[in-house]
Motif scaffolding. Sequence first.
Motif, PDB file in Angstrom:
ATOM      1  N   LEU A   9      30.361 -65.704   1.484  1.00 48.88           N
ATOM      2  CA  LEU A   9      30.503 -66.815   0.554  1.00 48.88           C
ATOM      3  C   LEU A   9      29.851 -68.080   1.090  1.00 48.88           C
ATOM      4  O   LEU A   9      29.950 -68.379   2.283  1.00 48.88           O
ATOM      5  N   TRP A  10      29.232 -68.821   0.178  1.00 52.47           N
ATOM      6  CA  TRP A  10      28.542 -70.055   0.510  1.00 52.47           C
ATOM      7  C   TRP A  10      28.995 -71.139  -0.454  1.00 52.47           C
ATOM      8  O   TRP A  10      29.220 -70.879  -1.636  1.00 52.47           O
ATOM      9  N   GLN A  11      29.103 -72.378   0.034  1.00 51.85           N
ATOM     10  CA  GLN A  11      29.546 -73.514  -0.768  1.00 51.85           C
ATOM     11  C   GLN A  11      28.448 -74.570  -0.790  1.00 51.85           C
ATOM     12  O   GLN A  11      27.821 -74.844   0.240  1.00 51.85           O
ATOM     13  N   THR A  37      24.904 -87.173 -10.501  1.00 51.02           N
ATOM     14  CA  THR A  37      25.634 -87.479  -9.272  1.00 51.02           C
ATOM     15  C   THR A  37      26.809 -86.530  -9.065  1.00 51.02           C
ATOM     16  O   THR A  37      27.326 -86.437  -7.949  1.00 51.02           O
ATOM     17  N   GLY A  38      27.221 -85.835 -10.119  1.00 53.91           N
ATOM     18  CA  GLY A  38      28.300 -84.858 -10.010  1.00 53.91           C
ATOM     19  C   GLY A  38      27.744 -83.450 -10.027  1.00 53.91           C
ATOM     20  O   GLY A  38      27.445 -82.906 -11.084  1.00 53.91           O
ATOM     21  N   VAL A  39      27.563 -82.865  -8.844  1.00 57.50           N
ATOM     22  CA  VAL A  39      26.995 -81.522  -8.706  1.00 57.50           C
ATOM     23  C   VAL A  39      27.917 -80.697  -7.806  1.00 57.50           C
ATOM     24  O   VAL A  39      28.258 -81.136  -6.708  1.00 57.50           O
ATOM     25  N   THR A  40      28.309 -79.520  -8.275  1.00 62.31           N
ATOM     26  CA  THR A  40      29.109 -78.611  -7.465  1.00 62.31           C
ATOM     27  C   THR A  40      28.493 -77.220  -7.551  1.00 62.31           C
ATOM     28  O   THR A  40      27.688 -76.942  -8.448  1.00 62.31           O
ATOM     29  N   GLY A  41      28.883 -76.348  -6.650  1.00 63.68           N
ATOM     30  CA  GLY A  41      28.363 -74.997  -6.721  1.00 63.68           C
ATOM     31  C   GLY A  41      28.846 -74.123  -5.592  1.00 63.68           C
ATOM     32  O   GLY A  41      29.377 -74.600  -4.590  1.00 63.68           O
ATOM     33  N   ILE A 131      21.770 -73.232   4.541  1.00 60.37           N
ATOM     34  CA  ILE A 131      20.452 -72.979   3.965  1.00 60.37           C
ATOM     35  C   ILE A 131      20.180 -74.053   2.916  1.00 60.37           C
ATOM     36  O   ILE A 131      21.081 -74.460   2.178  1.00 60.37           O
ATOM     37  N   THR A 132      18.953 -74.543   2.892  1.00 57.88           N
ATOM     38  CA  THR A 132      18.549 -75.533   1.902  1.00 57.88           C
ATOM     39  C   THR A 132      17.405 -74.959   1.081  1.00 57.88           C
ATOM     40  O   THR A 132      16.425 -74.456   1.639  1.00 57.88           O
ATOM     41  N   LEU A 133      17.570 -75.034  -0.232  1.00 56.59           N
ATOM     42  CA  LEU A 133      16.559 -74.562  -1.174  1.00 56.59           C
ATOM     43  C   LEU A 133      16.057 -75.745  -1.991  1.00 56.59           C
ATOM     44  O   LEU A 133      16.838 -76.619  -2.369  1.00 56.59           O
ATOM     45  N   THR A 134      14.764 -75.753  -2.287  1.00 56.87           N
ATOM     46  CA  THR A 134      14.213 -76.736  -3.219  1.00 56.87           C
ATOM     47  C   THR A 134      13.544 -75.984  -4.355  1.00 56.87           C
ATOM     48  O   THR A 134      12.988 -74.896  -4.152  1.00 56.87           O
ATOM     49  N   THR A 163      17.320 -80.105  -4.859  1.00 59.60           N
ATOM     50  CA  THR A 163      17.453 -79.761  -3.461  1.00 59.60           C
ATOM     51  C   THR A 163      18.903 -79.347  -3.288  1.00 59.60           C
ATOM     52  O   THR A 163      19.814 -80.148  -3.547  1.00 59.60           O
ATOM     53  N   LEU A 164      19.127 -78.101  -2.918  1.00 63.09           N
ATOM     54  CA  LEU A 164      20.472 -77.546  -2.854  1.00 63.09           C
ATOM     55  C   LEU A 164      20.735 -77.022  -1.452  1.00 63.09           C
ATOM     56  O   LEU A 164      20.057 -76.100  -0.989  1.00 63.09           O
ATOM     57  N   ARG A 165      21.715 -77.619  -0.804  1.00 66.91           N
ATOM     58  CA  ARG A 165      22.093 -77.187   0.547  1.00 66.91           C
ATOM     59  C   ARG A 165      23.435 -76.464   0.460  1.00 66.91           C
ATOM     60  O   ARG A 165      24.409 -77.001  -0.051  1.00 66.91           O
ATOM     61  N   PHE A 166      23.455 -75.252   0.972  1.00 66.69           N
ATOM     62  CA  PHE A 166      24.668 -74.442   0.995  1.00 66.69           C
ATOM     63  C   PHE A 166      25.113 -74.237   2.437  1.00 66.69           C
ATOM     64  O   PHE A 166      24.273 -74.055   3.324  1.00 66.69           O
ATOM     65  N   THR A 167      26.427 -74.244   2.629  1.00 68.62           N
ATOM     66  CA  THR A 167      26.984 -73.935   3.936  1.00 68.62           C
ATOM     67  C   THR A 167      27.870 -72.713   3.817  1.00 68.62           C
ATOM     68  O   THR A 167      28.530 -72.507   2.792  1.00 68.62           O
ATOM     69  N   ARG A 168      27.857 -71.922   4.841  1.00 68.35           N
ATOM     70  CA  ARG A 168      28.640 -70.685   4.848  1.00 68.35           C
ATOM     71  C   ARG A 168      30.125 -71.027   4.985  1.00 68.35           C
ATOM     72  O   ARG A 168      30.489 -71.866   5.791  1.00 68.35           O
TER      73      ARG A 168
END
Length: 171
Positions: A9-11, A37-41, A131-134, A163-168
């Motif tokens: 799982l990644w947040q 400004t309100g982004v979740t995932g 991980i960061t995705l653009t 630009t989306l950065r996910f952390t495990r």
Amino acid sequence: MTVAVKTGLWQLDTVRSTVAIAHKTMWGLVTVKGTFTGVTGDGEVQPDGTARGTITLDAASLDTKNAKRDAHLRGADFFDAERHPSLVFAVRDAVLRQGDTVEVDGELTVLGVGRPQSATATVTESSADAITLTTEFTVDRERFGMGWNQLGMLRGLTTVTATLRFTRTTA
């Protein structure tokens, strides 16, 4: 770059992630830019290396640095944030291709209308725990019933840049 993405799982790191839009208006003479400004995932990387997840935007959080325009964009002519508070991109399949390219297929839901949406993302940063995705892709707002176009001022597609950065997560 060697991409090391562990299963699990990644947040979304909401502080280090951005989703912005740009659209030409005034008959193509002006580009209106805004940021949600309100982004979740969150997401999950499967044992076969594919990923699924969801990015949710708070429709009322769109900021174009113009209060009057923002109120109009949040209203019934565009995002109708009161009735449809979220825009959702549900990733059905994300596959790492050669090098640092990720092919993403999913469904974008705006105003309660879901449509297929694909994008190509680039891995710009990768470690065992982040991980960061653009990505940049276009959306035809009329496919979602956003047809307001006073005097023909709005033309073409809306560009979405993220630009989306996910952390495990450990859970």
